[in-house]
Design an enzyme around this catalytic site. Sequence first.
Site, mmCIF file in Angstrom:
data_model
loop_
_atom_site.group_PDB
_atom_site.id
_atom_site.type_symbol
_atom_site.label_atom_id
_atom_site.label_comp_id
_atom_site.label_asym_id
_atom_site.label_seq_id
_atom_site.Cartn_x
_atom_site.Cartn_y
_atom_site.Cartn_z
ATOM 1 N N SER A 11 0.847 -1.105 0.069
ATOM 2 C CA SER A 11 -0.052 0.078 0.036
ATOM 3 C C SER A 11 0.812 1.195 0.043
ATOM 4 O O SER A 11 1.832 1.422 0.588
ATOM 5 C CB SER A 11 -0.815 -0.070 1.298
ATOM 6 O OG SER A 11 -1.633 1.146 1.361
ATOM 7 N N ASN A 59 8.704 8.988 4.698
ATOM 8 C CA ASN A 59 7.592 9.655 3.877
ATOM 9 C C ASN A 59 6.705 10.098 4.905
ATOM 10 O O ASN A 59 6.581 9.708 6.087
ATOM 11 C CB ASN A 59 7.065 8.543 3.374
ATOM 12 C CG ASN A 59 6.005 8.021 3.626
ATOM 13 O OD1 ASN A 59 4.741 8.646 3.863
ATOM 14 N ND2 ASN A 59 6.177 6.749 3.977
ATOM 15 N N ILE A 61 3.461 11.470 3.638
ATOM 16 C CA ILE A 61 2.420 11.770 2.521
ATOM 17 C C ILE A 61 1.249 12.090 3.478
ATOM 18 O O ILE A 61 0.598 13.012 2.724
ATOM 19 C CB ILE A 61 2.294 10.436 1.857
ATOM 20 C CG1 ILE A 61 3.528 9.804 1.128
ATOM 21 C CG2 ILE A 61 1.240 10.725 0.715
ATOM 22 C CD1 ILE A 61 4.164 10.654 0.273
ATOM 23 N N GLY A 62 0.976 11.616 4.274
ATOM 24 C CA GLY A 62 -0.166 12.282 4.935
ATOM 25 C C GLY A 62 -1.611 11.548 4.580
ATOM 26 O O GLY A 62 -2.770 12.174 4.540
ATOM 27 N N ASN A 117 -5.778 -0.342 7.812
ATOM 28 C CA ASN A 117 -4.537 0.502 8.169
ATOM 29 C C ASN A 117 -4.716 1.027 9.421
ATOM 30 O O ASN A 117 -5.660 1.788 9.386
ATOM 31 C CB ASN A 117 -4.211 1.534 7.180
ATOM 32 C CG ASN A 117 -2.958 2.210 7.870
ATOM 33 O OD1 ASN A 117 -2.369 2.005 9.083
ATOM 34 N ND2 ASN A 117 -2.512 3.365 7.135
ATOM 35 N N CYS A 120 -3.354 4.696 12.464
ATOM 36 C CA CYS A 120 -3.792 6.128 12.176
ATOM 37 C C CYS A 120 -4.512 6.403 13.843
ATOM 38 O O CYS A 120 -4.969 5.704 14.344
ATOM 39 C CB CYS A 120 -4.825 6.059 11.013
ATOM 40 S SG CYS A 120 -4.825 5.244 9.907
ATOM 41 N N GLY A 234 11.245 -3.588 3.781
ATOM 42 C CA GLY A 234 12.455 -3.712 3.100
ATOM 43 C C GLY A 234 12.590 -4.747 2.180
ATOM 44 O O GLY A 234 13.882 -5.042 1.917
ATOM 45 N N GLY A 255 7.426 -2.627 -1.005
ATOM 46 C CA GLY A 255 7.128 -1.178 -0.924
ATOM 47 C C GLY A 255 8.220 -0.510 -1.647
ATOM 48 O O GLY A 255 8.021 -0.200 -2.782
HETATM 49 C C1 LIG Z 1 5.290 6.729 0.193
HETATM 50 C C2 LIG Z 1 4.603 5.379 1.079
HETATM 51 C C3 LIG Z 1 3.313 5.705 1.271
HETATM 52 C C4 LIG Z 1 2.502 4.782 2.174
HETATM 53 N N1 LIG Z 1 1.289 4.869 2.283
HETATM 54 C C5 LIG Z 1 0.630 3.797 3.017
HETATM 55 C C6 LIG Z 1 -0.833 3.777 3.238
HETATM 56 O O1 LIG Z 1 -1.579 4.500 2.474
HETATM 57 N N2 LIG Z 1 -1.218 2.831 3.980
HETATM 58 C C7 LIG Z 1 -0.573 1.875 4.460
HETATM 59 O O2 LIG Z 1 -1.157 0.970 5.180
HETATM 60 N N3 LIG Z 1 0.731 1.673 4.340
HETATM 61 C C8 LIG Z 1 1.580 2.567 3.586
HETATM 62 N N4 LIG Z 1 2.727 2.857 3.486
HETATM 63 C C9 LIG Z 1 3.363 1.681 4.037
HETATM 64 C C10 LIG Z 1 3.981 0.444 3.390
HETATM 65 O O3 LIG Z 1 2.774 -0.156 2.793
HETATM 66 C C11 LIG Z 1 4.780 -0.512 4.095
HETATM 67 O O4 LIG Z 1 4.097 -0.938 5.209
HETATM 68 C C12 LIG Z 1 6.162 0.225 4.375
HETATM 69 O O5 LIG Z 1 6.597 1.132 3.413
HETATM 70 C C13 LIG Z 1 7.245 -0.961 4.553
HETATM 71 O O6 LIG Z 1 7.692 -1.740 3.345
HETATM 72 P P1 LIG Z 1 8.963 -1.254 2.583
HETATM 73 O O7 LIG Z 1 10.093 -1.171 3.525
HETATM 74 O O8 LIG Z 1 9.099 -2.397 1.630
HETATM 75 O O9 LIG Z 1 8.752 0.050 2.113
HETATM 76 C C14 LIG Z 1 3.547 3.521 2.719
HETATM 77 C C15 LIG Z 1 4.723 3.673 2.471
HETATM 78 C C16 LIG Z 1 5.439 4.529 1.864
HETATM 79 C C17 LIG Z 1 7.086 4.593 1.448
#
Ligand SMILES: Cc1cc2nc3c(=O)[nH]c(=O)nc-3n(C[C@H](O)[C@H](O)[C@H](O)COP(=O)(O)O)c2cc1C
Length: 293
Positions: A11, A59, A61-62, A117, A120, A234, A255
């Site tokens: 996500s 990040n 993004i909010g 999620n 929040c 990761g 991600g």
């Molecule tokens: C830019 C960005 C936006 C994300 N937006 C969401 C989101 O909207 N909802 C959510 O549950 N996780 C969100 N995540 C978290 C990722 O889904 C993931 O749990 C987290 O980045 C760890 O995985 P990774 O290390 O492979 O990136 C976001 C991560 C990133 C980097």
Amino acid sequence: MTLKNPIIGASGTFGYGIEYEKFFPLESIGGFVTKGLSLRPRNGNPAPRIREVPCGLINSIGLENIGIDAFVRHVLPRLEGADTAVIVNIFGSTVDEYVELAGKLDRFRRIDGIELNISCPNVKAGGAEFGKDPLVVRSVTAKVREATDKTLIVKLSPMVTSIADIALAAQDAGADAVSIANTYPAAAFDLRSGRPFLGAKTGGLSGPAIKPLTLKLVYDTYGRIGIPIIGVGGVTTVEDVVEYALAGANAVQVGTASFINPGTADMLVRELAQYLAGRGIRRFSSLVGTAKK
Ligand SMILES: Cc1cc2nc3c(=O)[nH]c(=O)nc-3n(C[C@H](O)[C@H](O)[C@H](O)COP(=O)(O)O)c2cc1C
């Protein structure tokens, strides 16, 4: 939900799926999770919203998103032909909002699963995260469970004292799987201005930097719950996928690695097949949790 392979787009890093169609056919991966959706569209936080750091990114993004109604009207029809699991990530600021979102999604056949999620703020609980308290996790999961028959995945926050207790609460309330985990709170500062780098001041750390931390959370949870675990944190190489399986993950989400190479998820599907074939491993699932022994 049955996945054709254990690689899922995470996500917030996989858009609404359709953005990735120009990089590889969506049907090559097990599934993807949409950007988090809320009842109304959101603009998110002020820029800058991304800060690259060694081995990862922060990040803020909010939770910018197009809103649930625009998603079902404009995006979902475009996913009709894609033979891959579509998992919709949702978030709210009250339990009722989660329930309303799940109820709206329940009637669409194209949606295979819903990911909650819960990292929040809960407005009615003074802004404390939903995901921090097992009782709150139990309550939001149980209420959403009543609103939908879809596969229900609860995505846990890593910032808890006992992740297995939170996972158990989600399981007891009817979750079909848990995703472990979201990003870790982090900060970066700009030396020239002397101010926080990110517009929102702080953000969430992701990427290879968090892999050992999240692997430990998966390892701690495996064996304490009976439902599948999806490892998220990761994942960049095929070895990462296998490590998550050894720790106890039945599938992984990719991600931040997709920001380095948008073809990562597709590449991992092929490399995983080669990895397993090369070692005479017939089923990925035979690796799951074997490190515990
Ligand atoms: C830019 C960005 C936006 C994300 N937006 C969401 C989101 O909207 N909802 C959510 O549950 N996780 C969100 N995540 C978290 C990722 O889904 C993931 O749990 C987290 O980045 C760890 O995985 P990774 O290390 O492979 O990136 C976001 C991560 C990133 C980097």
